[in-house]
Enzyme design. Sequence first.
Site, PDB file in Angstrom:
ATOM      1  N   GLU A   6       1.843 -47.742  47.256  1.00 17.70           N
ATOM      2  CA  GLU A   6       1.108 -48.130  45.836  1.00 17.70           C
ATOM      3  C   GLU A   6       1.514 -49.502  45.523  1.00 17.70           C
ATOM      4  OE1 GLU A   6       0.876 -43.971  43.682  1.00 17.70           O
ATOM      5  OE2 GLU A   6       2.774 -44.766  43.412  1.00 17.70           O
ATOM      6  N   HIS A  42      -4.890 -28.602  39.030  1.00 14.72           N
ATOM      7  CA  HIS A  42      -3.980 -29.580  39.250  1.00 14.72           C
ATOM      8  C   HIS A  42      -2.489 -29.201  39.744  1.00 14.72           C
ATOM      9  CE1 HIS A  42      -0.683 -33.077  38.226  1.00 14.72           C
ATOM     10  NE2 HIS A  42      -1.333 -33.594  39.409  1.00 14.72           N
ATOM     11  N   HIS A  43      -2.102 -29.294  41.096  1.00 17.08           N
ATOM     12  CA  HIS A  43      -0.846 -28.763  41.619  1.00 17.08           C
ATOM     13  C   HIS A  43       0.141 -30.040  42.031  1.00 17.08           C
ATOM     14  CE1 HIS A  43      -2.801 -24.936  43.721  1.00 17.08           C
ATOM     15  NE2 HIS A  43      -2.681 -24.857  42.386  1.00 17.08           N
ATOM     16  N   GLU A  44       0.981 -30.486  40.983  1.00 14.73           N
ATOM     17  CA  GLU A  44       2.085 -31.408  41.099  1.00 14.73           C
ATOM     18  C   GLU A  44       3.187 -30.894  41.772  1.00 14.73           C
ATOM     19  OE1 GLU A  44       3.970 -34.043  42.037  1.00 14.73           O
ATOM     20  OE2 GLU A  44       2.350 -34.807  40.950  1.00 14.73           O
ATOM     21  N   HIS A  62      -2.936 -36.815  46.149  1.00 13.35           N
ATOM     22  CA  HIS A  62      -2.395 -37.923  45.517  1.00 13.35           C
ATOM     23  C   HIS A  62      -0.994 -38.063  46.146  1.00 13.35           C
ATOM     24  CE1 HIS A  62      -4.771 -39.636  41.896  1.00 13.35           C
ATOM     25  NE2 HIS A  62      -5.486 -38.724  42.710  1.00 13.35           N
ATOM     26  N   GLU A  63      -0.484 -39.184  46.209  1.00 17.27           N
ATOM     27  CA  GLU A  63       0.753 -39.683  46.828  1.00 17.27           C
ATOM     28  C   GLU A  63       0.855 -39.208  48.612  1.00 17.27           C
ATOM     29  OE1 GLU A  63       0.905 -39.859  42.613  1.00 17.27           O
ATOM     30  OE2 GLU A  63       1.085 -37.872  43.783  1.00 17.27           O
ATOM     31  N   GLU A 110      -5.709 -40.571  47.055  1.00 17.26           N
ATOM     32  CA  GLU A 110      -5.020 -41.632  46.295  1.00 17.26           C
ATOM     33  C   GLU A 110      -4.433 -42.814  47.167  1.00 17.26           C
ATOM     34  OE1 GLU A 110      -2.351 -42.550  42.373  1.00 17.26           O
ATOM     35  OE2 GLU A 110      -1.644 -41.444  43.847  1.00 17.26           O
ATOM     36  N   GLU A 124      -4.006 -45.808  37.417  1.00 14.97           N
ATOM     37  CA  GLU A 124      -2.995 -45.463  36.781  1.00 14.97           C
ATOM     38  C   GLU A 124      -2.041 -46.566  36.497  1.00 14.97           C
ATOM     39  OE1 GLU A 124       0.454 -43.008  39.304  1.00 14.97           O
ATOM     40  OE2 GLU A 124      -1.577 -42.030  39.310  1.00 14.97           O
TER      41      GLU A 124
END
Length: 687
Positions: A171, A396-398, A466-467, A485, A491
């Site tokens: 990032e 959404h699965h964080e 993401h990540e 991502e 963001e």
Amino acid sequence: MRYLAAFLLLIAAAQAQPAFRLRSPGGTVSLLVEQDAAGTVRYSLAYRGQPAIRPSALGFRLSKPQVHLDRFDLAGADSSQYDETWTPVWGEVQQIRNHYNELTVRLKDRSAYGIEIRVVFRLFDDGAGFRYEFPEQPGLRHFIVAEELTEFAMSGDHKAFWIPGDYDSNEYLYNITPLSQIEALEAAARERDIAVTAPIGPSAVQTPLTMKSASGLYLTLHEAALINYPAMNLVLDKADLRFRAHLVPDAVGHAAYLQTPARTPWRTLTAGSQAADLLASKLILNLNEPSAIGPADWARPQKFVGMWWEMHIGKADWQLAGGKHGANTANVMRYIDFAAEHGFDGVLVEGWNTGWEDWFGNWKEEVFDFVTPYPDYDIDSLAAYARRKGVRLIMHHETSGSVTNYERRIDTACRYMQRYGMNTVKTGYVGRIIPRGEHHDGQWMVNHYVRTAAKMAEYQIMLDAHEPVRPTGLHRTYPNWMASEAARGSEFHNAPTLGMSPEHTTILPFTRMMGGPMDFTPGFFHLRLNQFDSTRTTRVRTTLAKQLALYVTMYSPLQMVPDLPENYRRYPDAFQFIVEVPVDWADTRILEAEPGDYISIARQEKGGRNWYIGAITDENSRTAVLNLDFLPEGARCEAVIYRDAPDAHWDTRPEAYMIERRRVSRKTRLEIPLAAGGGCAVQLRVE
């Protein structure tokens, strides 16, 4: 089809040491593989007669068995050709030609172990890929890679677009320097807004690494088909301008655990005499295997709105305890109404489930169960309401980095999604990884990302990660892995230290996006981010017109409409472009491009005749020159042009735009001024 082509392989038997040569089908790329008297095997590549990679060594260091695989006897070689045309489930073009010449060199280690390795080279007219294969053999079954000794010796002190080599994050903002001036640790130290970093060293960089030579040759180093292996970083020897592969280690310092038969990812070089050649290349996709999940016509591109940005700008929170919980029933219904009003496919909801209060930074094993909503989020009524409106909720699965916890619960979570009609999930890996000591880009996590894509396919669920590790073209093999991502996304407009530079989006397509689509989340209309907190100084460093253009230049089959509904309602005529721009394409043309400066791309909608153009610039104003010779002969066409107003500027007047309508044809050349940090978006309505 594949067939033998022995005439493509020249064995220089008359030389003191053997050498193998191969050319790409059109002759633009050439390969030389040589062996010296000590047994070192080196390869070199040229593009249109220009050196691209100077002689560079191949090999490994294993820790089980303990052996250096860097001195070999040549056991033979074979060559073949391959030519096919295949149809992606979705993408930037409707059909892709996969045409290459292949050389397989068989090597036998000179140590007492006598380990056999095959090195497979594939030459395309826009570059090359090679990988190592370890066949089944006596004395080598389970083995551990300590280090890959692959080299990439560059032919000059090229201008490079790079980010620091790192085990956990990609990032970073991009740096533009000659190779000899790479200072990765200094660049990493300037970053304060990335959740977890693990920089490698002063001359370590990540792939994709894009370079431009003094003679105007464009090169990108990356990898393809990253499966069961750690991601590759590159460490530069500045004295010789030679990169050495550096693999992300595991918790005890090993790189990869393999069992024969085994093979590595492809090491790739994409080359072009123009910057546009890199953006048009399908080399990395072609080095990936066809779909492993069977017919995947259910994996459909989509636009969706998100209950997401208001948490980044201070209007709401993810957690319930703070008193500003955004994912409440009434608020999500408002987003469902907005999506239905404008024909968007779904609504992404973040912060809907219990566990957000205390996980960040605490390295907790048990955080989320992925099925328990907060008490103010009525999932039953929301799912029913969305269904009546013709919209789907997006899950959404964080994971909070607790991957062992997620893998234990993933089947239950998938069944929960099916119960409520959800066919898309955004996963997140913010934080340090559990199992503790593993990294985001190590072999264990690489395998997890692939397992997750395969698991989601079992339930016909589309994946947006993401990540994760940076993409390597696996969306061909797993067409439900729609986007990732894996770079500095939108963001970071709200990041207080460095934020997002105007040039960032003119670099990403040449670097991170060479491996696959990015969920960048363009489309902001309120560009000073003090809407709910007057003390904020962060801002989106583009014009509004550029935000529209990014829907074309930043390709993704999943495109989010991220800003607040009330911000879009301030500019309904500009918002119409976001409503109408497609997310799946039949054809793509790169009109003009230079990494770090500008990009102009035209794309034709799949299943229709209309074209869309996005043109963007960096911090410098310029004029975009758009030749429309891709339009059909004799077609009548109206161009709707969304452009920067004459006094627009990303800093002083970012939201100033104008809309023009013109009659155009394939003979038209549009010249459109772009403001500093600006852009333009064009809809070409073909009658």
